[in-house]
Design a protein around this motif. Structure first.
Motif, mmCIF file in Angstrom:
data_model
loop_
_atom_site.group_PDB
_atom_site.id
_atom_site.type_symbol
_atom_site.label_atom_id
_atom_site.label_comp_id
_atom_site.label_asym_id
_atom_site.label_seq_id
_atom_site.Cartn_x
_atom_site.Cartn_y
_atom_site.Cartn_z
ATOM 1 N N LEU A 144 0.826 -1.205 0.000
ATOM 2 C CA LEU A 144 0.000 0.000 0.000
ATOM 3 C C LEU A 144 0.864 1.261 0.000
ATOM 4 C CD1 LEU A 144 -2.777 -1.027 2.562
ATOM 5 C CD2 LEU A 144 -2.942 -0.927 0.074
ATOM 6 N N ILE A 145 1.979 1.227 0.720
ATOM 7 C CA ILE A 145 2.880 2.383 0.733
ATOM 8 C C ILE A 145 3.496 2.588 -0.646
ATOM 9 C CG2 ILE A 145 5.057 3.242 1.671
ATOM 10 C CD1 ILE A 145 4.313 1.997 4.325
ATOM 11 N N ALA A 146 3.865 1.497 -1.305
ATOM 12 C CA ALA A 146 4.447 1.618 -2.646
ATOM 13 C C ALA A 146 3.439 2.212 -3.632
ATOM 14 C CB ALA A 146 4.924 0.244 -3.129
ATOM 15 N N VAL A 147 2.214 1.690 -3.631
ATOM 16 C CA VAL A 147 1.187 2.180 -4.548
ATOM 17 C C VAL A 147 0.793 3.617 -4.201
ATOM 18 C CG1 VAL A 147 -1.204 1.857 -5.293
ATOM 19 C CG2 VAL A 147 0.313 -0.109 -5.097
ATOM 20 N N GLY A 148 0.586 3.894 -2.920
ATOM 21 C CA GLY A 148 0.179 5.237 -2.511
ATOM 22 C C GLY A 148 1.237 6.286 -2.794
ATOM 23 N N SER A 149 2.504 5.931 -2.588
ATOM 24 C CA SER A 149 3.570 6.911 -2.827
ATOM 25 C C SER A 149 3.659 7.279 -4.299
ATOM 26 C CB SER A 149 4.905 6.350 -2.338
ATOM 27 O OG SER A 149 5.246 5.166 -3.046
ATOM 28 N N PHE A 150 3.521 6.305 -5.183
ATOM 29 C CA PHE A 150 3.575 6.622 -6.600
ATOM 30 C C PHE A 150 2.334 7.391 -7.048
ATOM 31 C CE2 PHE A 150 7.000 3.510 -6.869
ATOM 32 C CZ PHE A 150 7.827 4.126 -7.773
ATOM 33 N N ALA A 151 1.197 7.121 -6.427
ATOM 34 C CA ALA A 151 -0.001 7.901 -6.737
ATOM 35 C C ALA A 151 0.195 9.360 -6.329
ATOM 36 C CB ALA A 151 -1.212 7.304 -6.024
ATOM 37 N N PHE A 152 0.795 9.574 -5.168
ATOM 38 C CA PHE A 152 1.034 10.948 -4.706
ATOM 39 C C PHE A 152 2.029 11.669 -5.603
ATOM 40 C CE2 PHE A 152 3.639 13.913 -2.268
ATOM 41 C CZ PHE A 152 2.672 14.775 -1.776
#
Length: 299
Positions: free
Chosen positions: A218-226
């Motif tokens: 989730l951190i990997a996906v969320g960071s790239f979304a941000f």
């Protein structure tokens, strides 16, 4: 003979251990004794290639206007003060933060639900749906501008940050769903089944058992979304018209005039735009690497 005696335990430990020179030759023979310059030289060149543009940006941002020195001395903050107060970068920064955080939350939440459905359920159009998600990655974002603009116009959402958030979420969801699905597949179904036996429903078992294990993903996906929402220029340019709604990429574009460019102000704006991204990756790099490792191998 010596090896046999060593295995039987009749040879002293000192005699069973090969001498340091032999151990060194063994390590070199195994391919571990690579000369250090063959490692440090390409890494140094890559680091130089990466850091020189950042240093050049900091140089123009910190040295006084009209200076040609290669070292920013004396250091000045006039360029930062100019872009933050006179060029409304404080408002741009706030708008970009709203878009980035909202896109992160929406992308992660929807991708989590879609990824769980793809990982845990079987349905007829599953393969076709996955193929459609993959095929959508070949569509440039510019081709989505006209239909999205018409939709937001009919919904009266033009010149609102919500239109940019929705557009960013739609653009990032296909890849995010695929990644989250891969992370969930690595969590054994037996863990959820044990929670079901203990009386938990599917949603409660997911929140108590699966969700904590998905934190790196989730951190990997969320960071790239941000980061993607923070840096994206096209949607903000097309859907936001008033200056008080613009984001940092659009604000940087306003610093480039038809006849001249304020390099000091442009560099200061670039530093302001880069700082949040650097801070995000500095804090999440451990979970980011773990997330990629978890999604690379199916458990």
């Amino acid at each position: 003979m010596t090896a046999a005696l060593a295995e039987q335990g009749t040879l002293p430990a000192a005699a069973a251990t090969p001498p340091p020179a032999a151990r060194g030759r063994r390590r070199r023979g195994s391919g571990r004794g690579v000369p250090r310059w063959q490692i440090y030289l390409p890494l140094g060149l890559y680091l130089l290639f990466t850091l020189v543009p950042f240093y050049w940006m900091l140089l123009f941002a910190l040295r006084p206007a009209g200076s040609n020195a290669l070292v920013p001395w004396p250091v000045t903050g006039e360029h930062f003060q100019k872009v933050w107060n006179e060029r409304s970068f404080g408002i741009f920064f706030q708008n970009s933060m709203i878009v980035g955080v909202a896109s992160l939350v929406m992308t992660t939440a929807v991708a989590l639900a879609g990824g769980y459905a793809l990982a845990r359920f079987e349905f007829r159009i599953k393969k076709g749906f996955l193929l459609a998600l993959l095929a959508s990655q070949f569509i440039p974002g510019a081709l989505m501008l006209v239909p999205l603009f018409e939709i937001f116009k009919n919904l009266q959402m033009i010149n609102s940050l919500g239109s940019v958030v929705i557009a960013e979420t739609v653009f990032q969801l296909p890849l995010s769903i695929i990644l989250i699905s891969g992370f969930i597949k690595n969590v054994p179904v037996s863990l959820e089944e044990q929670a079901w036996v203990d009386g938990c429903g599917r949603f409660r078992a997911f929140c108590a058992v699966v969700l904590p294990l998905l934190r790196p993903g989730l951190i990997a996906v969320g960071s790239f979304a941000f980061v993607h929402s923070w840096n994206h220029f096209l949607f903000a340019l097309m859907f936001l018209s008033s200056q008080d709604k613009q984001t940092i990429p659009v604000g940087l574009n306003t610093l480039i005039g038809a006849d001249s460019v304020d390099l000091g102000a442009l560099a200061a704006g670039g530093v302001i735009a880069a700082v949040p991204v650097v801070i995000v990756f500095a804090f999440i790099q451990k979970w980011l690497i773990t997330g990629f490792s978890a999604g690379a191998v199916k458990g």
